[in-house]
Motif scaffolding. Structure first.
Motif, PDB file in Angstrom:
ATOM      1  N   ARG A   1       3.433   1.611  11.694  1.00 58.55           N
ATOM      2  CA  ARG A   1       4.073   2.305  12.808  1.00 58.55           C
ATOM      3  C   ARG A   1       4.719   3.607  12.348  1.00 58.55           C
ATOM      4  O   ARG A   1       4.597   4.649  13.010  1.00 58.55           O
ATOM      5  N   LEU A   2       5.393   3.553  11.192  1.00 60.49           N
ATOM      6  CA  LEU A   2       6.019   4.756  10.660  1.00 60.49           C
ATOM      7  C   LEU A   2       4.977   5.810  10.282  1.00 60.49           C
ATOM      8  O   LEU A   2       5.186   7.007  10.476  1.00 60.49           O
ATOM      9  N   TYR A   3       3.849   5.339   9.736  1.00 64.64           N
ATOM     10  CA  TYR A   3       2.787   6.284   9.371  1.00 64.64           C
ATOM     11  C   TYR A   3       2.225   6.962  10.617  1.00 64.64           C
ATOM     12  O   TYR A   3       2.026   8.185  10.632  1.00 64.64           O
ATOM     13  N   GLU A   4       1.953   6.175  11.659  1.00 63.12           N
ATOM     14  CA  GLU A   4       1.430   6.754  12.890  1.00 63.12           C
ATOM     15  C   GLU A   4       2.427   7.701  13.534  1.00 63.12           C
ATOM     16  O   GLU A   4       2.066   8.747  14.068  1.00 63.12           O
ATOM     17  N   GLU A   5       3.720   7.337  13.458  1.00 64.96           N
ATOM     18  CA  GLU A   5       4.749   8.200  14.028  1.00 64.96           C
ATOM     19  C   GLU A   5       4.838   9.512  13.261  1.00 64.96           C
ATOM     20  O   GLU A   5       4.959  10.591  13.852  1.00 64.96           O
TER      21      GLU A   5
ATOM     22  N   ARG B   1       3.607  -9.245   6.813  1.00 65.85           N
ATOM     23  CA  ARG B   1       2.971  -8.666   7.995  1.00 65.85           C
ATOM     24  C   ARG B   1       3.940  -7.782   8.767  1.00 65.85           C
ATOM     25  O   ARG B   1       3.544  -6.751   9.321  1.00 65.85           O
ATOM     26  N   GLY B   2       5.214  -8.193   8.802  1.00 62.80           N
ATOM     27  CA  GLY B   2       6.206  -7.368   9.485  1.00 62.80           C
ATOM     28  C   GLY B   2       6.402  -6.033   8.801  1.00 62.80           C
ATOM     29  O   GLY B   2       6.473  -4.985   9.453  1.00 62.80           O
ATOM     30  N   VAL B   3       6.473  -6.061   7.466  1.00 62.41           N
ATOM     31  CA  VAL B   3       6.638  -4.813   6.713  1.00 62.41           C
ATOM     32  C   VAL B   3       5.398  -3.933   6.862  1.00 62.41           C
ATOM     33  O   VAL B   3       5.499  -2.717   7.040  1.00 62.41           O
ATOM     34  N   SER B   4       4.206  -4.558   6.807  1.00 61.89           N
ATOM     35  CA  SER B   4       2.968  -3.791   6.952  1.00 61.89           C
ATOM     36  C   SER B   4       2.886  -3.138   8.332  1.00 61.89           C
ATOM     37  O   SER B   4       2.466  -1.981   8.460  1.00 61.89           O
ATOM     38  N   ALA B   5       3.283  -3.915   9.361  1.00 62.05           N
ATOM     39  CA  ALA B   5       3.257  -3.357  10.721  1.00 62.05           C
ATOM     40  C   ALA B   5       4.242  -2.203  10.857  1.00 62.05           C
ATOM     41  O   ALA B   5       3.943  -1.186  11.497  1.00 62.05           O
ATOM     42  N   GLU B   6       5.417  -2.345  10.233  1.00 66.14           N
ATOM     43  CA  GLU B   6       6.413  -1.286  10.303  1.00 66.14           C
ATOM     44  C   GLU B   6       5.935  -0.046   9.547  1.00 66.14           C
ATOM     45  O   GLU B   6       6.122   1.086  10.006  1.00 66.14           O
TER      46      GLU B   6
END
Length: 555
Positions: free
Chosen positions: A181-185, A173-178
């Motif tokens: 976040r990177l995709y949105e950024e 879940r941490g990797v997916s969230a990161e």
């Protein structure tokens, strides 16, 4: 007894080793958790196992299972606090049910009690925790024998596996969230860095028009000849003027000529000028548009409508950048940036021998295609606001458009493109009885829209040159919906095929697409109603829309 305990410990150790190796091999928890359950069930001799996780909606749903059918796995759904599973999730404390048949909290969602009526089945549920939170549950059931009346060892093994799963799940879940976040950024930065082009007197925030604006900004600073392509009314002259204003020639003249509005002799005199006495009425020397545009830009609109003989004369001017006035003898050199426009298909004209290939290659250096308004409907609200603002300023009015009226405007086909939209807004605003334009304010509400007429007048280039044939505009009487047997064929009850049905009342085959669009617009883009209006079956209507690649509007 000691040897049995030692054997059990060895199996547990090997099981933990295999499970940890599987869980560490990938971040695909759906794959690794299922493989881990397979190892548990096969090595420990258990019947079935499952992993149940809490969804974003708060429910407990089965993520993966071993020993359960597809239908049984689909029933692994629980509310928090419901049954043994829900209770363990709420309390965070593992539970052991020695006999599921005698436990009232066991809900038997997967039919475990009914599968082995002659055996005693035990059920163990342990929470999957990570970061001091309960993320889900690991469940197992097994047959009870005289050697397995105590379940401490089973519970200990399940707890260790659940701990490994919790850590793996938290990491996933941490990797997916990161990643999210990177995709949105990246998307935000891409949007921020992507230039937003604007042109004077041109409105377009849609991707298609932003591409056009970008091409204009790219080509404008050069001396390259530009050919603007697009349907009538898409704003080719506005784009041509924008090219001039963005070029180093912006302070020089911008001269425009509509080639379709003049005969060949007048066009030659208009472009090249004439000497005194060159023809009757030439009382003095007159400069042509090429000379007037010296140092600036010359915009030739409707270039596809010039005659074959004048094409040869124009080709020489474009190649040599010099010409002679009508009745003159000396060459005149000019420095002119050429921007041309047409709504004709020049490639087909070249193939048909109606347009010189050498002239086509000379003018088709940088082609910019302007999309029709129906392909950039996102720009319609901006244009409507612009047209209304100008109308209010010129007429001291305060007319505004309502959401329902805007829905009508964004749903129209607009064969006349921006020019037709502008006229429609001005006409409706002029005739409106109040300052609020609604869906009832437009002529199309009373079937008085001239667009319907345009849809049923056959284009001049679709028939023999010089002999346009009008298509009668007649409504086909509606009939009851077609029966099931009728809808299974592309022929109607009278045996007519689809083309025949769509072109009754004297229609020509070239008007089939226009008739379909008219029927769909008249019926609010409801296929069944449009089919009844055209006296065809719904299946025929669907086939015709697909055949002509007509996009069905959804409201």
């Amino acid at each position: 007894m000691v040897s049995m305990h030692h054997e059990r410990a060895s199996i547990e150790l090997m099981t933990i080793y295999q499970v940890s190796k599987i869980l560490g091999s990938s971040l695909d928890v759906h794959k690794t958790f299922r493989e881990a359950l397979n190892v548990l069930v096969s090595m420990m001799g258990w019947r079935r196992g499952a992993v149940i996780l809490q969804t974003e909606e708060g429910k407990l749903c089965g993520m993966c299972a071993v020993g359960l059918s597809k239908d049984e796995s689909a029933n692994l759904n629980f509310e928090v606090g419901e049954g043994v599973v829900g209770k363990v999730f709420t309390t965070g404390v593992a539970a052991v049910v020695p006999d599921i048949a005698g436990e009232p909290l066991f809900l038997n969602r997967t039919g475990a009690v009914d599968q082995s009526p002659d055996e005693t089945i035990a059920y163990i549920v342990t929470p999957i925790k990570a970061d001091r939170r309960t993320l889900g549950l690991l469940t197992m059931d097994r047959a009870v024998t005289r050697h397995t009346s105590v379940f401490d060892e089973d519970l200990r093994l399940l707890s260790m596996v659940a701990t490994l799963m919790g850590q793996n799940l938290l990491l996933h879940r941490g990797v997916s969230a990161e990643q999210g976040r990177l995709y949105e950024e990246a998307r935000r930065l891409s949007k921020a860095l992507k230039p937003h082009y604007q042109l004077d007197m041109a409105i377009g925030a849609s991707p298609r028009m932003q591409q056009v604006f970008g091409e204009v900004h790219q080509a404008a600073p050069t001396k390259t000849t530009v050919l603007l392509r697009g349907e009538s009314g898409t704003g080719k002259e506005v784009i041509a003027r924008a090219i001039h204003n963005l070029s180093p020639r912006k302070d020089a003249p911008f001269v425009r000529v509509n080639c379709a509005a003049l005969t060949e002799s007048l066009l030659e005199s208009e472009l090249f000028g004439h000497e005194k006495g060159a023809f009757t009425g030439a009382v003095g020397t007159r400069k042509g548009r090429f000379e007037m545009a010296h140092g600036g830009t010359l915009f030739l609109d409707e270039i596809g409508d010039i005659s074959a003989s004048f094409q040869a004369k124009l080709l020489r001017v474009l190649q040599e950048r010099e010409f002679e006035r009508v009745g003159g003898s000396g060459p005149i050199k000019v420095d002119v940036r050429m921007v041309l426009a047409t709504n004709r298909n020049l490639e087909k004209m070249v193939a048909a021998g109606e347009f010189r290939a050498d002239l086509y290659y000379r003018i088709n250096v940088v082609s910019i295609f302007l999309p029709p308004l129906r392909e950039r409907r996102e720009d319609i609200p901006l244009m409507v606001e612009h047209f209304l603002s100008r109308f209010n300023k010129e007429n001291s009015r305060k007319v505004k458009v309502t959401p329902r009226a805007m829905k009508v405007l964004t749903s129209c086909y607009w064969p006349g493109n921006v020019r037709e939209l502008e006229n429609c807004v001005e006409r409706t605003a002029t005739m409106a009885m109040s300052d609020d334009l609604t869906d009832l304010s437009f002529p199309c509400h009373d079937n008085r829209c001239l667009t319907q007429v345009l849809h049923f007048i056959e284009r001049e280039d679709a028939v023999r040159p010089g002999k346009p044939v009008p298509i009668p505009i007649t409504e086909v009487p509606s009939r009851a919906p077609a029966s099931r047997s009728e809808s299974g064929s592309h022929a109607d009850a009278d045996g007519d095929d689809l083309t025949t049905v769509l072109h009754k009342d004297g229609d020509k085959p070239d008007g089939e697409r226009e008739r379909l669009i008219w029927a769909m617009e008249k019926c609010g883009w409801v296929q069944a109603k449009a089919a009844r209006l055209l006296n065809i079956t719904p299946r025929q209507m669907g086939y015709a829309l697909q055949k002509h690649d007509i996009e069905v509007r959804k409201f």
